[in-house]
Design a protein around this motif. Sequence first.
Motif, PDB file in Angstrom:
ATOM      1  N   ASN A 246      68.088  10.855  76.261  1.00 61.25           N
ATOM      2  CA  ASN A 246      67.804  11.332  74.920  1.00 61.25           C
ATOM      3  C   ASN A 246      68.661  12.564  74.654  1.00 61.25           C
ATOM      4  N   LYS A 247      68.240  13.406  73.718  1.00 57.75           N
ATOM      5  CA  LYS A 247      68.984  14.632  73.404  1.00 57.75           C
ATOM      6  C   LYS A 247      68.037  15.823  73.435  1.00 57.75           C
ATOM      7  N   ASN A 270      69.923  14.420  79.382  1.00 56.09           N
ATOM      8  CA  ASN A 270      69.481  15.160  78.210  1.00 56.09           C
ATOM      9  C   ASN A 270      70.303  16.438  78.117  1.00 56.09           C
ATOM     10  N   ASN A 294      72.092  17.249  83.043  1.00 60.40           N
ATOM     11  CA  ASN A 294      71.511  18.187  82.092  1.00 60.40           C
ATOM     12  C   ASN A 294      72.320  19.483  82.151  1.00 60.40           C
TER      13      ASN A 294
END
Length: 335
Positions: A246-247, A270, A294
Motif C-alpha cells: 500500500n502507501k 509501504n 519501507n
Amino acid sequence: MGAVPTSIFNISSLQGMSLTRNNLSGNLLSSIGLWLPNLNVLYLGGNNLIGIIPESISNASKLTSLDLGNNAFTGSIPKLLGNIPSEIGNISNLVILTLPQNGLIGFIPSTIKLLGKLRILDLSKNRLQGSIPNDVCQLKNMGDLRLNQNELFGLIHECLGNITSLRYLYLNSNKLTFAIPTRLGNLKDILEINLSSNSLNGNLPPQLGSFKVATLIDFSMNQFTGKIPSTIIGLQNLVTLSLAHNKLQGSIPDSFGSMVSLEFLDLSYNDLSDVIPKSLETLSHLSYLNISFNKLRGQIPNGGPFANFTIQSFMSNEALCEEIKLHPMLISYQQ
C-alpha cells in the motif's frame, strides 16, 4: 432400486428431484440437462450410480442445488456455466448457496435480495462482472459472504455494515475502488475480512478497531494512504494481519505489542518510517514478520520472536542496524 427411470426426463416442467439413498445404479442419461430446462434442484447422492457425469448437465441453467455425492462416478466434473438466473430469488427458503469456480459470467442478479434466509453465499472464483448490488444488504441473516476472485468493480456499499451477522467477508481479488466505508465498523462480530488485491484507497478507518474478535484482516495490495490507526490496539484476537503493498505512512504503532495473538504480520512495501517498536518483542506467537521495503531506521529489536527472523524480514529500509543470529554481521540498509 435399479436405474434412474428415463421417463422422468420427459417432464420438462420438473423443478426439483430428490432420489437420494435409493440404491439406484447404472449411468445417468447423457442428455439429462437438455430435457429439464426448469430444474432447480437435483439430489442423487447416496446411490450406486456409475460412469461419467454428463456434460449436458451444464445446460440446466436454472440448477442451483446439486448433490451427486457418495456414488461411483468417474471422470471430470462439468462446469454450471453462464449467468446466475434471476429466478434464483424464487427459492425463498434457501439457506446455503455455493457456486464457486464455475465459470459464471454476467451480473449478480438483484433478486438475490429475496433469499432472506440465506446464511452462506459463495460465488467466488468465477468471472462475475458489474458492481456488488446493494440488494445483498437485504440478506440480514448472512454470516458468510464470499465474492472474491471475480471481476467486480465499483465501491463497497456502506449498507454491508448493516449485516451485523457477518462472520466472514471475502471481497479480495476484484477491481473494487474508493475508500472502505466507515459503517463496516458495525461488523463487531466479524472473524475474517479480506479486501486484498483491489484498488481501494483513502485512509484506513479508525473503525478498524471495532473488529475486536477478528482473527484475520488482509487489506494488502491496495492503494491505502495515511497512518495505521492507533485503534488497532483493540484487536487482541488477531492472528493474521497484512497491510502490505500500500502507501501507508507514519510509524508502526507501539500498540501493536498488545495484539498478543498475532502470528503473521506483513507491513512490507509501504512508506512507513521511524523505528521498529520494541513492544513487538512481547509477541511470543509471532512466527512471520515482513517489514521490508519501507523507510524504517534505527535498531532492530533482538528479543522475543526477533531471534528467529532473518534478513529477509527487514530488507530495503532507510537505515536499520542490528546483529542477527543467523547472520553474524552488522546489517545496514541504505536506500
